[in-house]
Design an enzyme around this catalytic site. Structure first.
Site, short mmCIF file in Angstrom:
data_model
loop_
_atom_site.label_atom_id
_atom_site.label_comp_id
_atom_site.label_asym_id
_atom_site.label_seq_id
_atom_site.Cartn_x
_atom_site.Cartn_y
_atom_site.Cartn_z
N GLN A 47 44.46 15.54 -0.56
CA GLN A 47 45.00 14.30 -1.10
C GLN A 47 46.01 13.66 -0.16
OE1 GLN A 47 45.73 13.96 -5.44
NE2 GLN A 47 45.32 16.15 -5.48
N ARG A 64 40.68 10.98 -10.33
CA ARG A 64 41.56 10.37 -11.34
C ARG A 64 40.87 10.34 -12.70
NH1 ARG A 64 45.45 11.97 -9.44
NH2 ARG A 64 43.97 12.92 -8.04
N LYS A 73 50.00 21.28 -11.22
CA LYS A 73 50.95 21.54 -10.17
C LYS A 73 52.39 21.29 -10.63
CE LYS A 73 51.81 17.68 -8.06
NZ LYS A 73 51.95 16.56 -7.12
N THR A 74 52.60 20.19 -11.33
CA THR A 74 53.96 19.90 -11.78
C THR A 74 54.44 20.96 -12.76
OG1 THR A 74 53.35 17.59 -11.56
CG2 THR A 74 55.46 18.05 -12.59
N ASP A 108 57.61 18.92 -3.17
CA ASP A 108 56.43 18.40 -3.83
C ASP A 108 55.64 17.54 -2.84
OD1 ASP A 108 54.68 17.87 -5.83
OD2 ASP A 108 55.90 16.36 -6.82
N GLU A 109 54.35 17.43 -3.01
CA GLU A 109 53.51 16.58 -2.16
C GLU A 109 53.74 16.86 -0.67
OE1 GLU A 109 51.28 14.92 -3.65
OE2 GLU A 109 52.04 13.86 -5.41
#
Length: 841
Positions: free
Chosen positions: A324, A677, A60-61, A293-294
DNA sequence: TATCCTGTCCTTTTT
DNA sequence: GGACAGGATA
């Protein structure tokens, strides 16, 4: 004052002109070739609303930063015309770095890439004078969210939100009561002290009505973008029916103090934009493209902020993952992301589903769990990383045992075990639900000498000594900072107790001046005597002198800071302190002074610190990371341990009690975050017994465990550990006990597939008290439950012998001879005469 | 004003 | 069980 030329000049000052649009236009775009098709689509869909649904580990980044580069490269926007918002400074920093790397140059010229809060501070510093008392109280307001949503329905409208809001003429200068651009930003501590004063002034019992609770209420309202006037009547009962009134007073005090709390930073900007459409319009034109973002973590205030800014061109790209969303408890609204397509009709929705992080077993396990949630946008993650290890599951006797086992696993893992490559300690993380779980690991790792680092926890700038020191700096740089003055006036002890401080308060209030001035007047009037007077006079003189020195060219701010800390007696105070923490605190003070080096002056430093609560202590040594699941979001580790998967702990009982299904779903997302993770090895564990608030409690395995598809789980029996290593007593009874109960369900696949939690309960009631099978395994298995009678003498592996004083479902209340009364799950107890071969420890 | 004792609370946490 | 805050005490 809102002249745009000046604004541009302001931009130019910080910007590298080298990134100008013309220079960048029409360059080839080799960076696009490094993207997969979905990422590429997300990068190339530059115009109009875009929702990028990016699953865990899907790059995503990378997509986000490449998108920025592509905007620049195609000449769509200059670096100062892109508004790019994140939640944390860390994320902002990472984005800056990565954009820079892609461009092959620094991105000094991206002034609007930052956190919501830092961008809001920037805006507020420019428009502070618009934050009048009237605006802060939100007079004439309707619920801004309701307004936005009604207009959202008539979505074709261009400047939707604005049309519902009555603009008022610009006349801020006419109103004396407003913020000034050098306003201070209060942290939670300041906030609570201020609120406490207000609660006391309202004649309420601070004990029954603690400031922390009120600040929670107010924060909640601010998160929803409610000014005092806009708080709906349904909330009127809050805080003993006084909540709204106190909120109003609080906002008033903040303006008087020329201060904002974190919530205000957003709220004020939203209010300004709503009240001054012309100004909003300038910013709409300024920020040609918006990236978020997020997005799943945005609260209502942030949502409105974005809607207002994107309202014109709608070039907004929100990146997030509804699965998330784990910050509902602090105001985040998953609804924002779920509703995106309604808010922005015609939005392009792009799913990033190829996961580059985890092996397929891990991914499948996580997907299995998250499927338990309804209300998802839905994504199917896939990977070509290979199957890898199955998710490993193991039960333990209690929390300490769990910690011990994990410690050994980590040590074994360093050498490489079970065909898994060796892992360094840096590659290992332990992710817990609640921070108190960390303790067992710290204890254990200290005993065995396993290096670890705890991530999160009290931040550097939140430590008492740091906050004290900064209060000194604040008083020096802005003498009107009453909260800072209150903090340091009697630290170190100057014989200025409650009474003396009250006198200062009185003097200040009567004359309508800040506390330092009040103190000065009090001294002049000889309203205070003795030692206190002398000390106070010295303090006031010192503050004056330091203040003058702050403007002195010959004295660096670092020297000044040292001088302040020394001359105030603050350093001496800790030097004379004999408590074990004192040396550490002195050490921290030194570090604080060192941190000053990066800034030009004290006020620059204070500004930075107010917003950046970073705690990234990098050290070279290889260490295991211990952190909460929340802190782990966005991180990845080859080896992940997920301990404490027990109903009540995880999912957290409180979460379920207070928020019902919604709470449970957020917990489930947390489970999803946890599993995803892991890159190579993921180990979930639970304990049968855990001490909760000092009381032993029997625990049942988390319902989430049963939601992991069986084919992706390997159940470890721990046999290698149970038998060897320590006491025979521990052997089967401890570890083996729980492990074997898992064993039994693995043997019986149907059982595993059923919701285990229910099953366990059901079983404990259904199964006849059968004849014990041959092995100890049966003795400790579930069915033994109702076999017991009150008063019966029993044996427990940990607590020894005792007699039953109560039976409650599958739990027994036992008065142990050595350990005293405890509640224990029946399966961990054997009739005293059955305990035969077991060795009490 | 400093210190000890007692009662209360007890997820997650960034800015 | 233990951290922390506030009140009572010297």
């Amino acid at each position: 004052m809102n002249d745009f030329d000046e604004f541009d000049a302001f931009e130019g000052a910080s910007g590298g002109g080298s990134l100008s649009q013309r220079a960048m236009a029409a360059r080839p775009a080799p960076y696009l070739d490094e993207l997969n098709p979905a990422q590429r689509a997300a990068v190339e869909a530059l115009d109009g609303p875009v929702l990028m649904l990016a699953g865990a580990g899907t790059g995503k980044t990378k997509a986000l930063t490449t998108r920025i580069v592509h905007l620049l490269n195609t000449g769509r926007a200059g670096p100062h015309e892109i508004l790019s918002v994140t939640f944390t400074n860390k994320a902002a920093r990472e984005m800056k770095e990565r954009v820079g790397r892609l461009l092959g140059q620094t991105v000094e010229g991206m002034p609007w890439l930052g956190t919501f809060h830092s961008i809001c501070v920037k805006l507020l510093r420019r428009h502070a004078e618009l934050v009048t008392l009237d605006l802060a109280l939100g007079a004439g307001g309707e619920d801004p969210l309701a307004a936005a949503q009604t207009t959202a329905q008539a979505a074709a409208q261009q400047d939707d939100v604005l049309e519902d809001l009555t603009g008022q003429p610009f006349a801020p200068a006419a109103i004396p009561n407003h913020l000034k651009s050098n306003f201070t930003i209060l942290d939670t501590d300041d906030q609570n002290r201020l609120l406490k004063q207000l609660i006391e002034a309202a004649g309420m019992d601070v004990k029954r009505w603690p400031a922390r609770q009120l600040s929670g209420v107010i924060d909640h309202w601010k998160n929803r973008a409610w000014t005092p006037e806009q708080v709906p009547t349904s909330e009127a009962a809050a805080f003993n029916n006084r909540g709204i009134e106190l909120y109003k007073q609080y906002q008033r005090r903040l303006i008087e103090l020329n201060a904002c709390d974190f919530g205000d930073l957003l709220l004020h900007v939203v209010s300004i934009f709503q009240r001054y459409p012309d100004l909003l319009d300038q910013y709409r034109r300024r920020f040609k493209y918006i990236l978020v973002d997020e997005y799943q973590d945005t609260n209502v205030a942030q949502y409105l902020w974005l809607r207002l800014l994107a309202g014109g061109h709608k070039n907004i790209c929100c990146v997030g993952d509804d699965d998330q969303s784990i910050y509902g408890w602090r105001g985040a609204e998953v609804g924002n992301i779920l509703r995106f397509e309604k808010d922005f009709p015609g939005a392009e929705v792009i799913r990033l589903e190829q996961n580059y992080r985890s092996t397929s077993h891990i991914l499948a396990a996580a997907s299995g769990v998250i499927q338990g949630n309804s209300n998802r946008l839905g994504k199917t993650l896939w990977t070509d990383q290979g199957d890898g290890e199955k998710v490993r599951l193991i039960g333990h006797w209690d929390g300490e045992e769990e910690a011990r086992w994990i410690g050994e696993e980590i040590e074994a893992g360093q050498k490489g075990a079970r065909g898994v490559r060796p892992h360094g300690l840096d590659e290992v993380a332990i992710l817990v639900r609640a921070s108190h779980q960390m303790r067992a690991f710290e204890d254990r790792f200290l005993t065995i000498g396993l290096p670890y680092r705890v991530i999160g926890g009290p931040r550097f700038y939140e430590r008492m000594e740091i906050r004290d020191a900064m209060a000194y700096f604040r008083v020096v740089t802005s003498p009107a900072d009453d909260l800072a003055f209150e903090r340091i006036v009697n630290t170190p002890k100057r014989g200025l107790g409650d009474k003396a401080q009250q006198k200062i308060q009185m003097a200040a209030r009567q004359n309508g001046v800040p506390l330092v001035e009040g103190a000065r007047l009090l001294l002049q009037d000889k309203g205070i005597g003795g030692k206190g007077a002398k000390e106070l006079a010295l303090l006031v003189d010192n503050i004056d002198r330091w203040g003058r020195l702050a403007g002195d060219e010959d004295l660096s701010h670092i020297e000044l800071a040292e001088m302040i800390l020394d001359e105030s007696g603050y350093t001496t105070m800790w030097q004379n302190d004999k408590t074990p923490e004192a040396p550490g605190r002195l050490e921290n003070l030194k570090e604080l002074v060192k941190a000053l080096e990066q800034f030009e002056n004290l006020s620059g430093f204070l500004e930075h610190v107010a917003l950046i609560m970073d705690n990234d202590s990098q050290d070279a040594e290889q260490k295991v990371s211990i952190m909460t699941l929340h802190a782990a979001k966005g991180l990845e580790f080859p080896v992940v341990f997920l301990p404490g998967w027990e109903d009540g702990l995880f999912p957290s009982q409180r979460s379920m009690d207070e928020n019902g299904v919604k709470g449970l779903e957020e917990e489930r997302r947390l489970a999803y975050v946890g599993i995803t993770r892991a890159e190579e090895v993921c180990t979930i564990s639970f304990a049968g017994n855990r001490r909760v608030y000092g009381q032993w409690q029997a625990q049942l395995p988390s319902r989430f465990i049963d939601e992991i598809p069986e084919e992706h789980v390997e159940v470890l029996t721990g046999s290698g550990y149970a038998g060897g290593g320590y006491g025979g007593g521990m052997g089967m009874g401890g570890l083996g006990g729980v492990a074997s109960s898992i064993d039994s369900r693995v043997a019986d696949a149907n059982v595993y597939n059923s919701p285990g939690w229910k099953r366990m309960q059901a079983r404990s009631h259904q199964r006849p008290v059968g004849q014990p099978k041959e092995s100890l395994k049966t003795v400790i298995d579930l069915q033994a439950v109702s076999a017991y009678t009150l008063g019966e003498r029993v044996f427990h592996q940990k607590f020894g012998y005792g007699s039953i004083t109560g039976i409650e479902g599958d739990k027994l209340e036992i008065d142990f001879e050595k350990a005293g009364p405890k509640k224990v799950v029946a399966k961990f107890v054997t009739a005293a005469n059955d305990a035969g071969g077991d060795v009490p420890f």
